[in-house]
Design a protein around this motif. Structure first.
Motif, PDB file in Angstrom:
ATOM      1  N   VAL A 165       9.887 -25.426   6.519  1.00 25.63           N
ATOM      2  CA  VAL A 165       9.976 -26.776   7.095  1.00 25.63           C
ATOM      3  C   VAL A 165      11.399 -27.295   6.902  1.00 25.63           C
ATOM      4  O   VAL A 165      12.117 -26.833   6.020  1.00 25.63           O
ATOM      5  N   PRO A 166      11.838 -28.259   7.717  1.00 23.09           N
ATOM      6  CA  PRO A 166      13.193 -28.810   7.555  1.00 23.09           C
ATOM      7  C   PRO A 166      13.364 -29.481   6.192  1.00 23.09           C
ATOM      8  O   PRO A 166      12.396 -29.960   5.603  1.00 23.09           O
ATOM      9  N   ALA A 167      14.591 -29.513   5.700  1.00 30.88           N
ATOM     10  CA  ALA A 167      14.878 -30.122   4.403  1.00 30.88           C
ATOM     11  C   ALA A 167      16.086 -31.039   4.523  1.00 30.88           C
ATOM     12  O   ALA A 167      17.048 -30.725   5.220  1.00 30.88           O
ATOM     13  N   ALA A 168      16.022 -32.187   3.835  1.00 26.90           N
ATOM     14  CA  ALA A 168      17.124 -33.153   3.853  1.00 26.90           C
ATOM     15  C   ALA A 168      17.216 -33.842   2.499  1.00 26.90           C
ATOM     16  O   ALA A 168      16.243 -33.872   1.739  1.00 26.90           O
ATOM     17  N   TYR A 169      18.404 -34.392   2.231  1.00 23.85           N
ATOM     18  CA  TYR A 169      18.628 -35.212   1.045  1.00 23.85           C
ATOM     19  C   TYR A 169      19.004 -36.602   1.493  1.00 23.85           C
ATOM     20  O   TYR A 169      19.781 -36.779   2.424  1.00 23.85           O
ATOM     21  N   ASP A 170      18.467 -37.596   0.806  1.00 23.94           N
ATOM     22  CA  ASP A 170      18.851 -38.978   1.047  1.00 23.94           C
ATOM     23  C   ASP A 170      18.803 -39.688  -0.295  1.00 23.94           C
ATOM     24  O   ASP A 170      17.738 -39.714  -0.935  1.00 23.94           O
ATOM     25  N   ARG A 171      19.936 -40.209  -0.736  1.00 23.88           N
ATOM     26  CA  ARG A 171      20.034 -40.893  -2.030  1.00 23.88           C
ATOM     27  C   ARG A 171      19.434 -40.054  -3.156  1.00 23.88           C
ATOM     28  O   ARG A 171      18.630 -40.532  -3.948  1.00 23.88           O
ATOM     29  N   GLY A 190      20.198 -31.258  -5.580  1.00 27.03           N
ATOM     30  CA  GLY A 190      21.283 -31.361  -4.607  1.00 27.03           C
ATOM     31  C   GLY A 190      21.379 -30.177  -3.667  1.00 27.03           C
ATOM     32  O   GLY A 190      22.142 -30.212  -2.709  1.00 27.03           O
ATOM     33  N   GLU A 191      20.624 -29.133  -3.915  1.00 20.60           N
ATOM     34  CA  GLU A 191      20.654 -27.932  -3.078  1.00 20.60           C
ATOM     35  C   GLU A 191      19.498 -27.971  -2.076  1.00 20.60           C
ATOM     36  O   GLU A 191      18.357 -28.199  -2.453  1.00 20.60           O
ATOM     37  N   LEU A 192      19.797 -27.755  -0.801  1.00 20.63           N
ATOM     38  CA  LEU A 192      18.747 -27.721   0.215  1.00 20.63           C
ATOM     39  C   LEU A 192      18.056 -26.369   0.172  1.00 20.63           C
ATOM     40  O   LEU A 192      18.710 -25.329   0.233  1.00 20.63           O
ATOM     41  N   PRO A 193      16.743 -26.349   0.042  1.00 21.02           N
ATOM     42  CA  PRO A 193      16.029 -25.075  -0.063  1.00 21.02           C
ATOM     43  C   PRO A 193      15.930 -24.358   1.274  1.00 21.02           C
ATOM     44  O   PRO A 193      15.935 -24.980   2.338  1.00 21.02           O
ATOM     45  N   ASN A 232      12.483 -36.373  -6.585  1.00 18.83           N
ATOM     46  CA  ASN A 232      13.538 -37.322  -6.936  1.00 18.83           C
ATOM     47  C   ASN A 232      14.696 -36.644  -7.657  1.00 18.83           C
ATOM     48  O   ASN A 232      14.672 -35.429  -7.880  1.00 18.83           O
ATOM     49  N   GLN A 233      15.693 -37.422  -8.039  1.00 24.09           N
ATOM     50  CA  GLN A 233      16.893 -36.871  -8.655  1.00 24.09           C
ATOM     51  C   GLN A 233      16.651 -36.322 -10.054  1.00 24.09           C
ATOM     52  O   GLN A 233      17.500 -35.638 -10.614  1.00 24.09           O
ATOM     53  N   PHE A 234      15.497 -36.561 -10.633  1.00 24.48           N
ATOM     54  CA  PHE A 234      15.162 -36.040 -11.951  1.00 24.48           C
ATOM     55  C   PHE A 234      14.328 -34.754 -11.874  1.00 24.48           C
ATOM     56  O   PHE A 234      13.940 -34.203 -12.885  1.00 24.48           O
ATOM     57  N   GLY A 235      14.032 -34.295 -10.654  1.00 28.94           N
ATOM     58  CA  GLY A 235      13.262 -33.082 -10.463  1.00 28.94           C
ATOM     59  C   GLY A 235      11.764 -33.293 -10.444  1.00 28.94           C
ATOM     60  O   GLY A 235      11.010 -32.329 -10.438  1.00 28.94           O
ATOM     61  N   ILE A 292      20.078 -37.708  10.928  1.00 30.61           N
ATOM     62  CA  ILE A 292      20.547 -37.349   9.588  1.00 30.61           C
ATOM     63  C   ILE A 292      20.914 -35.873   9.537  1.00 30.61           C
ATOM     64  O   ILE A 292      20.467 -35.072  10.367  1.00 30.61           O
ATOM     65  N   ASP A 293      21.732 -35.515   8.561  1.00 27.09           N
ATOM     66  CA  ASP A 293      22.041 -34.109   8.322  1.00 27.09           C
ATOM     67  C   ASP A 293      20.854 -33.479   7.612  1.00 27.09           C
ATOM     68  O   ASP A 293      20.354 -34.022   6.626  1.00 27.09           O
ATOM     69  N   HIS A 294      20.411 -32.350   8.129  1.00 25.48           N
ATOM     70  CA  HIS A 294      19.297 -31.647   7.500  1.00 25.48           C
ATOM     71  C   HIS A 294      19.404 -30.156   7.787  1.00 25.48           C
ATOM     72  O   HIS A 294      20.101 -29.745   8.694  1.00 25.48           O
TER      73      HIS A 294
END
Length: 148
Positions: free
Chosen positions: A33-39, A26-29, A141-144, A53-55
């Protein structure tokens, strides 16, 4: 008779690798390069999606332009845009040990704007001649677990 040494070579002991703290989900590094989260998936957005999108912008590179469709133009895009070497990719640096989908452990070999090349051990087999495989990873993914 005494001999003269041109170089005094003392054996060097490499410094122990400092373990890096994995980035919290959940933390943007902070990345080149640009970083984003989606689902709950971390990835680097391309130019066509970054506009909507927010990035977090990259420290050194803008979003990667969309790849062209023709073979010659795609090859040029790959050489001049996508495979440009970067110091990191979404916080991954060469030497990091990560988990790829399937719970396989892999080591980051290199990073570029498109992703990170990782090397993983292949299962032993009497028919196999190779002991390691390589692949690109571009998202987590959400599990790392990282994947392409």
């Amino acid at each position: 008779m005494q001999t003269i040494a041109l170089f005094d070579v003392a054996p060097t002991v490499p410094a122990p690798a400092k373990p890096r703290r994995p980035l919290a989900l959940g933390e943007l590094p902070i990345s080149s390069v640009p970083a984003a989260y989606d689902r709950e998936h971390l990835y680097s957005p391309q130019a066509n999606t970054a506009a909507v999108i927010d990035h977090r912008p990259g420290d050194q590179f803008p979003p990667l332009p969309t790849s062209p469709s023709g073979p010659k133009t795609w090859r040029d895009w790959w050489r001049t845009e996508a495979s440009v070497s970067t110091p990191d990719y979404l916080g991954l640096e060469p030497g990091d040990v990560i988990t790829v989908v399937g719970k396989t452990t892999a080591t980051v070999v290199s990073t570029c704007r498109f992703g990170a090349v990782v090397r993983y051990e292949l299962p032993r087999s009497p028919w196999a001649t190779e002991t390691h495989g390589e692949m690109y990873v571009t998202a987590r993914n959400q599990f790392g677990h990282w994947y392409r």
